[in-house]
Design a protein around this motif. Structure first.
Motif, PDB file in Angstrom:
ATOM      1  N   LEU A  89     -23.747  12.485 -27.776  1.00 41.61           N
ATOM      2  CA  LEU A  89     -22.474  12.316 -28.501  1.00 41.61           C
ATOM      3  C   LEU A  89     -22.538  11.056 -29.344  1.00 41.61           C
ATOM      4  CD1 LEU A  89     -19.748  12.770 -25.727  1.00 41.61           C
ATOM      5  CD2 LEU A  89     -20.416  14.448 -27.462  1.00 41.61           C
ATOM      6  N   ARG A  90     -22.419  11.214 -30.660  1.00 36.78           N
ATOM      7  CA  ARG A  90     -22.433  10.027 -31.517  1.00 36.78           C
ATOM      8  C   ARG A  90     -21.042   9.578 -31.929  1.00 36.78           C
ATOM      9  NH1 ARG A  90     -26.464  12.928 -35.440  1.00 36.78           N
ATOM     10  NH2 ARG A  90     -25.176  14.557 -34.512  1.00 36.78           N
ATOM     11  N   ASN A  91     -20.144  10.534 -32.045  1.00 35.87           N
ATOM     12  CA  ASN A  91     -18.831  10.216 -32.616  1.00 35.87           C
ATOM     13  C   ASN A  91     -17.828  11.309 -32.240  1.00 35.87           C
ATOM     14  OD1 ASN A  91     -19.505  12.427 -34.272  1.00 35.87           O
ATOM     15  ND2 ASN A  91     -20.612  11.057 -35.647  1.00 35.87           N
ATOM     16  N   ALA A  92     -16.619  11.193 -32.785  1.00 37.34           N
ATOM     17  CA  ALA A  92     -15.560  12.141 -32.429  1.00 37.34           C
ATOM     18  C   ALA A  92     -15.883  13.561 -32.907  1.00 37.34           C
ATOM     19  CB  ALA A  92     -14.235  11.675 -33.024  1.00 37.34           C
ATOM     20  N   ALA A  93     -16.567  13.655 -34.045  1.00 35.36           N
ATOM     21  CA  ALA A  93     -16.933  14.991 -34.544  1.00 35.36           C
ATOM     22  C   ALA A  93     -17.898  15.664 -33.572  1.00 35.36           C
ATOM     23  CB  ALA A  93     -17.568  14.875 -35.932  1.00 35.36           C
ATOM     24  N   PHE A  97     -17.169  19.221 -31.208  1.00 32.37           N
ATOM     25  CA  PHE A  97     -18.118  20.338 -31.193  1.00 32.37           C
ATOM     26  C   PHE A  97     -18.717  20.525 -29.797  1.00 32.37           C
ATOM     27  CE2 PHE A  97     -22.342  22.105 -31.398  1.00 32.37           C
ATOM     28  CZ  PHE A  97     -22.127  23.264 -32.125  1.00 32.37           C
ATOM     29  N   GLU A  98     -19.193  19.436 -29.223  1.00 32.12           N
ATOM     30  CA  GLU A  98     -19.916  19.535 -27.943  1.00 32.12           C
ATOM     31  C   GLU A  98     -18.988  19.950 -26.800  1.00 32.12           C
ATOM     32  OE1 GLU A  98     -23.029  19.540 -27.806  1.00 32.12           O
ATOM     33  OE2 GLU A  98     -23.637  18.492 -29.627  1.00 32.12           O
ATOM     34  N   TYR A  99     -17.736  19.494 -26.863  1.00 35.53           N
ATOM     35  CA  TYR A  99     -16.791  19.849 -25.807  1.00 35.53           C
ATOM     36  C   TYR A  99     -16.537  21.352 -25.828  1.00 35.53           C
ATOM     37  CZ  TYR A  99     -12.723  19.458 -22.744  1.00 35.53           C
ATOM     38  OH  TYR A  99     -11.844  19.594 -21.703  1.00 35.53           O
TER      39      TYR A  99
END
Ligand code: ADP
Length: 147
Positions: A89-93, A97-99
């Motif tokens: 996870l790098r950021n909110a985007a 997506f990952e969630y």
């Protein structure tokens, strides 16, 4: 025995990917780095080139395997008996997506849990897209490729 699949495009495998893989190796017995192949999407590197590069990086670790796969990640996970899926996870985007992907994968494959690792602060800006752009412009991407 815990077996984590770390799926991704890895076009190319970056310093950020390397960091996630090394941290996952401290958490799981085996790590399978899984290069997702999309036949309709031509990358900068072929799946075979990506695989050879990642295998060379982890040549010293007998707990790492590098595979290519087509189709659904959950089907690949079933085929290798994965207990976990690792993503970064790098950021909110990335998080949104990952969630959603983790929820979908959990619905399809309830026995496998997704573990989301936050990027190392100094590597959160690194992406394969950025590396491809640097390479296409003739730049030196070495600092983005390995730590
Ligand atoms: P995909 O196309 O499946 O997102 P990527 O190769 O772009 O494949 O990324 C694979 C995984 O690695 C994703 O979970 C992504 O969020 C994560 N990732 C990418 N770059 C970094 C980084 N710099 N630090 C930590 N995780 C990262």
């Amino acid at each position: 025995m815990s077996i984590a699949a770390f799926p991704g495009s890895f076009d190319p495998f970056s310093a950020g990917h390397h960091d996630i893989a090394q941290r996952a190796l401290r958490m799981f017995d085996r790590l399978v780095i899984a290069i997702g192949v999309n036949v309709e999407k031509k990358g900068l590197y072929t799946a075979e080139q990506r695989k050879a590069y990642i295998e060379a990086l982890f040549a010293a670790s007998d707990r790492v395997e590098v595979c290519t796969y087509e189709g659904l990640t959950v089907d690949f996970c079933k085929s290798i008996g994965a207990t976990h899926i690792v993503r970064g996870l790098r950021n909110a985007a990335d998080f949104s997506f990952e969630y959603a992907a983790a929820q979908a994968n959990k619905a399809m494959l309830p026995d496998v849990d997704t573990v989301l690792l936050p990027a190392a602060p100094e590597l959160a800006f690194v992406s394969s897209t950025l590396i491809r752009d640097v390479l296409k412009s003739g730049g030196d991407a070495a600092p983005l490729l390995s730590k």
